[in-house]
Each structure stands twice: as structure tokens, then as C-alpha cells.
Design a protein around this motif. Structure first.
Motif, short mmCIF file in Angstrom:
data_model
loop_
_atom_site.label_atom_id
_atom_site.label_comp_id
_atom_site.label_asym_id
_atom_site.label_seq_id
_atom_site.Cartn_x
_atom_site.Cartn_y
_atom_site.Cartn_z
N ILE A 1 10.85 2.90 7.37
CA ILE A 1 10.89 4.06 6.48
C ILE A 1 12.29 4.66 6.45
N LYS B 1 15.49 6.50 -0.94
CA LYS B 1 14.10 6.80 -1.25
C LYS B 1 13.45 7.51 -0.06
N LEU C 1 10.05 8.97 1.51
CA LEU C 1 8.60 8.94 1.42
C LEU C 1 8.06 10.30 1.80
N SER D 1 9.03 14.56 4.52
CA SER D 1 9.39 13.17 4.71
C SER D 1 8.74 12.63 5.97
#
Length: 286
Positions: free
Chosen positions: A159, A168, A170, A203
Motif C-alpha cells: 500500500i 495513489k 487508499l 489512508s
């Protein structure tokens, strides 16, 4: 009850001053610091009202990006500890507070924050910390076997890699991040009263930041009195972590224990019993 504001990282940070009962005013301020994704209006008012009735000035506030404070909603521990330090500076320089003893009060992640600050800031007179932990990775992986721990760390690393390689992030709602049974029950109970809190998205890399937190090497540097509260059935921050903190501290210390879960400390009999003990402890000559 008076609202106040300061600037922290160039954002407006909002707080509340619960004024001490003039009938039995004490020479102490209790600065309350909430935990993971918390807001000052969730549980703090009932604590603050009881403390102020007993004669203490009480300060609550929202970290940057949470509640009524400005900023991006994210949990970066170093930034949140800086928010606390900025509130402390404000209190030290304020004519109404600067000569009073300053006590830090922290719950869950906020408990780790106040213990670390007590080891580094000379102006702290005492610390109360409940249902917290000393080492994030140990707390979050101690129930996993070796294979489970490796899988968990690999997932977080992947991640983080997406964030740095593809920009990016999450983002997940709290109910996805706090997925244990005690947290699910808690979030469901307050989903209507604090709907904005439940819509908060963070996040998943936040978990990596918490895994990197450790105050193991700071605990024996704390030289002010410390009161701790452990929930023996806590599955969010494990009771073994509270035992480690208590054992490692070299200062004047006391441990309260309750056979309850993580969020039960804020309510009903545990709240009433524990706040009575807290008031006694804060009122005692240090």
C-alpha cells in the motif's frame, strides 16, 4: 465554558476551556488529548464537567483536520504531538494559566502521546494515560503467528509502495480501519450522533505510521507521577501493553484495572469508578 483558538501548522485549531468551579478552585489544569480519529465533543464533555466541578481548569481541543479544527484529515503522530505542544505553549504564555500545574490526560493513541511528551517537556506536573500502548508494531501484531505477521507487513508495504510510486492513497472509512468487534460495536452505537466522524476516511498507510511508533525508550525518562488505566478485555490496545508501561516506568506510578473492553471505560460504572479515582489522584499533593 469558553471556546478558544490557536494556530498549529498554519491551521486554526479549536478548543474549549472548562472553567474551574470557583468554590473549590485548585492550582491545576488538565489538558485532555483524545485518540485515534477522536473529537473533543465525543466523550470529553462529561469528563471535563466533572473535573471542572472539582476545581480544575480543563482544556480540550481537536487535532488538525478533525472536529472543528482546520486542516487535512489525516493521522500523523508527530503532527498531532506538535498540536499538543502548541496548546501547551499557549497555556504557558496565557496569564490565566501560566502559574498553574499542568497535567496531561490521554486516552488510547493520545495516551502514548502524553507519555512521550511527559518524558521530554519539563513543564508537565503529572500524566494520566488510559487504554494505550507503548509500541505500535508489537501491539498490532502480537496475536499473529510469524506467517500472519509477514503477510500483514507485506500488505502495508504494498500500500505504501502504491502511494510513493503512483501517488495513489487508499482511503478507507473508520469502520474499515477499525474492524475489530469492540470498535464495530462502538461505531455502530454512535453512527447517528456523530455521523460526520463515521464518514471520516483515512489512508490505510496510517496503520504503518502507528506501527512505527514506540515510546519504550522514553518511559524510564518520565520523572513525574503517572496514573494508568488498563482494560483487561481490551482487544484494540492490548492490556499487555499497559502492563509493560507500568513495569517500565521508574517514577511514582499507579495502575487502575477494570474487567472491560476498550470503549467501556468511557461509559457507565467503569466511567464513574475511574473518574472518581482520577479526581482523587489529581487532587493529591504531588
Amino acid at each position: 465554558m469558553r471556546e478558544f483558538k490557536i494556530y498549529s501548522d498554519k491551521n486554526i485549531l479549536k478548543g474549549i476551556h472548562y472553567e474551574a468551579n470557583s468554590q473549590n478552585k485548585k492550582n491545576g489544569i488538565i489538558l485532555m488529548c483524545h485518540g485515534f480519529a477522536g473529537v473533543q465533543n465525543l466523550f470529553f464533555p462529561k469528563y471535563a464537567e466533572k473535573f471542572s466541578l472539582e476545581g480544575f481548569d480543563v482544556i480540550t481541543f481537536d487535532y488538525n483536520g478533525f472536529g472543528e479544527s482546520e486542516g487535512e484529515t489525516q493521522i500523523i503522530p508527530t503532527n498531532q504531538m506538535r498540536d499538543i505542544s502548541n496548546v501547551i505553549l499557549y497555556l504557558r504564555k496565557n496569564e490565566d494559566f501560566k502559574d498553574k500545574q499542568l497535567y496531561l490526560w490521554g486516552t488510547s493513541l493520545g495516551g502514548l502521546y502524553v507519555l512521550k511528551l511527559a518524558a521530554t517537556l519539563p513543564e508537565i506536573s503529572g500524566v494520566y494515560a488510559q487504554i494505550t500502548f507503548s509500541d505500535g508494531l508489537r501491539n498490532n501484531t502480537s496475536l499473529l503467528d510469524l506467517e500472519g505477521k509477514e503477510k500483514y507487513l507485506n500488505q502495508l508495504e504494498n500500500i505504501r509502495y502504491k502511494e510513493i510510486s503512483e501517488n495513489k492513497r487508499l482511503l478507507l472509512p473508520l469502520k474499515k480501519l477499525l474492524s475489530d468487534s469492540q470498535s464495530k460495536t462502538f461505531l455502530d452505537r454512535y453512527k447517528e450522533e456523530f455521523s460526520m466522524l463515521l464518514s471520516t476516511k483515512l489512508s490505510l498507510a496510517t496503520i504503518s505510521d502507528i506501527n512505527e511508533l514506540s515510546i519504550d525508550s522514553y518511559l524510564d525518562k518520565i520523572n513525574v507521577p503517572v496514573l494508568l488505566l488498563k482494560a483487561n478485555n481490551d482487544i484494540v490496545n492490548l492490556p499487555q501493553e499497559m502492563d509493560f508501561i507500568y513495569k517500565t516506568l521508574k517514577c511514582n506510578k499507579k495502575l487502575l484495572e477494570y474487567d472491560c473492553g476498550h470503549y467501556d471505560v468511557y461509559e457507565n460504572e467503569v466511567f464513574l469508578s475511574s473518574i472518581t479515582e482520577q479526581i482523587k489522584w489529581f487532587s493529591k499533593e504531588k
